[in-house]
Design an enzyme around this catalytic site. Structure first.
Site, PDB file in Angstrom:
ATOM      1  N   ASP A  94       4.031  -4.832  -0.380  1.00  0.00           N
ATOM      2  CA  ASP A  94       3.142  -4.341   0.675  1.00  0.00           C
ATOM      3  C   ASP A  94       1.932  -5.276   0.770  1.00  0.00           C
ATOM      4  OD1 ASP A  94       1.527  -2.921   2.377  1.00  0.00           O
ATOM      5  OD2 ASP A  94       1.027  -1.341   0.940  1.00  0.00           O
ATOM      6  N   ASP A  96      -1.302  -5.687   2.886  1.00  0.00           N
ATOM      7  CA  ASP A  96      -2.171  -5.074   3.888  1.00  0.00           C
ATOM      8  C   ASP A  96      -3.231  -6.112   4.272  1.00  0.00           C
ATOM      9  OD1 ASP A  96      -3.954  -3.479   5.341  1.00  0.00           O
ATOM     10  OD2 ASP A  96      -3.385  -1.706   4.193  1.00  0.00           O
ATOM     11  N   ASP A 271       0.010  -5.081  -2.898  1.00  0.00           N
ATOM     12  CA  ASP A 271      -0.394  -3.848  -3.571  1.00  0.00           C
ATOM     13  C   ASP A 271       0.646  -3.543  -4.655  1.00  0.00           C
ATOM     14  OD1 ASP A 271      -1.081  -1.358  -4.402  1.00  0.00           O
ATOM     15  OD2 ASP A 271      -1.377  -0.517  -2.405  1.00  0.00           O
TER      16      ASP A 271
END
Lengths: 320, 435
Positions: A94, A96, A271
């Site tokens: 992930d 972001d 993450d």
């Protein structure tokens, strides 16, 4: 753009624009084994343990509830309603855009620049997953504010959190490669940039990316303003892969400091909690990211994908 | 083959042919004694150096491991026979007795099991080192072929080894998911690009792969198989009553290990530390930082998952990783006074120092803290609810680095520990020793 969607806009989106066919096959084909979760009021996904035995039930639910956010598990369960009988989980990365530790933009939330940088990071991770680790069943999802890589190769889906954390560290370059090697003739000192294969090569690429994206305001552990300035002044040498010269200009001890700091900074590119959690729920591709009014969607061609063209719902263009 | 890999078919055949009669393991074994005496490098001045039977050989293997690891006056000559192939048959049987004893008595997750697995890895490494280079290459390749059936090894086949940290992905040369071990394959993939760096590709192969990676893989695979074997023995105990002879051997092995436990415990550091008031000065940097409160994201994880287990174990059961026993909070703090008066206030203070203060917007996290102490999802610490959830053990440094990298600012002591709690117990131990 990037303004939250109103309740009315969510309704318009799910009733007029959203289609169950936009949910990727890799989810539809396993819909009965996954847990679904929903956020109806914008306070986090508290309506969890939902199960849909067919895509048709999911369709009806989405059209009638028009949720603030929709999620589905990366895990496959025998009894998803109880999150029981864990079978396997997708391997997920992930990125972001708003949390990338080195952004060349100074935006508060996300912007075109940091979304593009997120895409660059994602591309390099996918290259390593394919080229080094030989994984092929890889799906890329634009999450609304960044990207999710979802790997469904059978071999890795059954792996535990520990292996996943090793993979994560490998693909982001979060471990310092060793620099002393030996064979029957003796011991050799070899810097990561002089080894054009294996993990040292991955690591070299990640260090180069980081150095090229540092700004005067970047914060690196144990790297003071003077050292950061010297790195920025000499980083053009890396465009020609003149690492030895770059190291000489910086000074060997200071170079070590910089590389060490980048190693820990790289850990923040992805993450980690998401990658090692075997029971995570992730935003459902096709659903609306209501906080920023963008569509979460599967990306088929990463090079051609432009979130500002493809992930913007119609209602945003029609806003006054 | 079984001298290096006792779990090979040859090793299994040796055990089958022997008949596996455990009653004979204390009988004097003249064949073994003769072989040991015949080895010229063997020190024979003291009768105690010579194993007389299988039981002795099992214990000598463990003694060798401990002495080599921790005794500055370690004398290789005392154990020279362990590295001579003449003892293969007896050594293989001793290996199985040792694994079975540990399996029936302690199981796969015990300190004893870890020691035996490490011992086996060490013994293989040393045995390989004693071989001539050509012989070493041949045997390594033969064992590798035996352990891995396919032409190509995918890294995913080594996942167990990666998971248990016996091998790291970074050490392997990977291409399209395959672990490159073959010289020709290495040249095919990397020969040309290495030439551009003005280095000889052949040399790079020797340095990066050569026998080293192959040996590493076989050693780690045999270690993993040893662990799996101990586990399978342990599982069988549930249906078959263990032989008392094995239990006796296991006790003896444990005794030998515990003699040097202080050294053996090495990385976790320190001796057994009893429950005592907390000494914040001796906390590791990550805990000190967490106590100051979290100014950015990740408040819940730091307070609930990280600080709560650490403070509760540091105060009540600091030696949790050294003892195999699982305790409840009330086993150490029956009326929960310490927990309520010392531990919770420290956790709550840290939560208040967060920005914004954790309980202001997430008061339910107090319930989560109770849950992590083992008291279920309830508003208060009620002994009746204890056991509804598990008392979480403190997370390892590895997990801290992954989940809350901002907290990890290692100092010198951090380099030799794997868990913040071990840092604390080591510091207490050192503190006590200095006084």
């Amino acid at each position: 753009m990037f303004n939250p969607a109103t309740l009315e806009e969510r309704r318009i989106y799910y009733r007029e624009e959203w289609d169950i066919k936009q949910v990727p096959d890799f989810i539809v084909n396993s819909v009965e084994n996954r847990e679904f979760g929903f956020d109806h009021f914008g306070r986090g996904p508290n309506d969890r343990y939902k199960v849909f035995n067919t895509p048709e039930y999911l369709k009806r639910f989405m059209k009638s509830k028009t949720p603030f956010a929709a999620y589905c598990s990366v895990a496959f369960y025998e009894k998803p309603r109880k999150r029981d009988g864990w079978i396997k989980s997708e391997l997920v990365f992930d990125v972001d855009a708003k949390d990338i530790p080195i952004r060349t933009c100074n935006c508060e939330n996300v912007c075109e620049i940091c979304l593009r940088e997120a895409k660059e990071i994602i591309s390099s991770i996918i290259d390593t997953l394919k080229g080094d680790l030989g994984l092929n069943n890889i799906h890329l999802v634009y999450s609304g504010r960044g990207y999710h890589i979802r790997v469904l190769d059978e071999d890795v889906m059954e792996m535990d959190s520990d292996v996943r954390s090793h993979i994560l560290k490998y693909v982001v370059g979060a471990d310092l490669p060793k620099d002393k090697y030996d064979d029957s003739d003796g011991i050799y000192n070899l810097e990561h940039f002089s080894i054009p294969f294996g993990y040292p090569k991955v690591f070299t690429e990640r260090v180069k990316y980081a150095i090229n994206h540092l700004t005067q305001d970047s914060k690196l552990d144990d790297v003071n303003a003077k050292l950061l300035k010297d790195v920025l002044t000499n980083r053009n040498l890396l465009d020609r892969d003149e690492w030895g010269l770059f190291k000489t200009k910086i000074g060997p001890l200071r170079y070590k400091k910089v590389v060490k700091a980048i190693t820990s900074l790289n850990m923040g590119l992805v993450d980690a909690k998401v990658s090692i959690d075997l029971k995570r729920i992730l935003r459902l591709p096709s659903s609306l990211h209501s906080k920023v009014s963008m569509r979460c969607m599967e990306v088929k061609n990463i090079d051609a994908f432009d979130p500002f063209k493809e992930a913007v719902p119609k209602f945003v263009w029609e806003r006054k | 083959m079984s001298f290096i890999n006792p779990l090979s078919d040859e090793g299994k055949r040796i055990v089958m042919e022997d008949g596996g009669n455990l009653d004979r393991i204390y009988d004097e074994n003249s064949q073994l004694i003769d072989i040991v005496y015949s080895i010229s490098a063997q020190e024979t001045s003291d009768d105690a150096f010579i194993p007389k039977n299988y039981s002795d050989l099992v214990i000598k293997r463990v003694e060798w491991f401990i002495e080599k690891k921790s005794d500055p006056d370690y004398k290789h000559k005392k154990y020279a026979y362990l590295f001579h192939r003449e003892i293969t048959k007896m050594d293989t049987i001793a290996f199985y007795i040792l694994c079975q004893a540990i399996g029936v008595k302690f199981g796969p997750n015990s300190r004893e099991s870890r020691a035996v697995v490490e011992l086996q890895g060490q013994i293989i490494e040393n045995r390989l080192e004693e071989l001539l280079i050509s012989e070493r290459t041949e045997i390594t390749q033969k064992i590798l072929n035996n352990l891995i059936v396919q032409d190509k090894i995918k890294w995913t086949q080594l996942a167990d080894l990666v998971s248990s940290k016996k091998i790291s992905l970074q050490e392997l040369v990977l291409k399209d998911g395959n672990v490159i071990l073959d010289r020709e394959e290495f040249m095919e993939h990397f020969g040309e690009i290495i030439k551009k760096t003005n280095r000889p590709p052949e040399k790079m192969y020797d340095v990066f792969i050569g026998n080293r990676i192959k040996e590493l893989i076989i050693i780690k695979m045999i270690m993993q198989n040893t662990e799996n074997y101990i586990k399978s023995v342990h599982e069988r105990v549930k249906i078959i009553e263990p032989n008392p002879i094995l239990l006796k051997i296991a006790d003896k092995v444990s005794e030998v290990l515990s003699k040097e436990m202080r050294y053996y415990g090495g990385v976790s550091g320190g001796g057994t530390v009893k429950a005592s008031p907390l000494n914040v000065d001796l906390f590791p940097p990550c805990i000190k930082s967490a106590l100051e409160g979290i100014k950015s994201g990740g408040r819940n994880e730091v307070i609930v998952l990280f600080l709560t287990p650490f403070l509760s174990y540091a105060r009540l059961n600091p030696s949790v990783f050294r003892s195999n026993a699982t305790l409840k909070v009330s086993d150490v703090d029956p009326d929960l006074k310490i927990t309520k008066n010392e531990i919770l206030p420290m956790i709550y203070d840290a939560a208040d120092r967060c920005s914004p203060p954790l309980f202001d917007d997430q008061p339910q996290e107090k319930i989560n803290i109770n849950a992590k102490l083992g008291f279920g999802m309830h508003d208060d610490l009620n002994p009746q609810h204890e056991g509804e959830t598990t008392w979480y053990t403190p997370m390892s440094c590895e997990k801290v680095k992954l989940q809350m990298p901002a907290l990890c600012r290692p100092d010198e002591t951090c380099k030799s520990i794997g868990n913040p709690l071990s840092y604390y117990t080591r510091k207490i131990w050192q503190n006590k020793s200095n006084k």
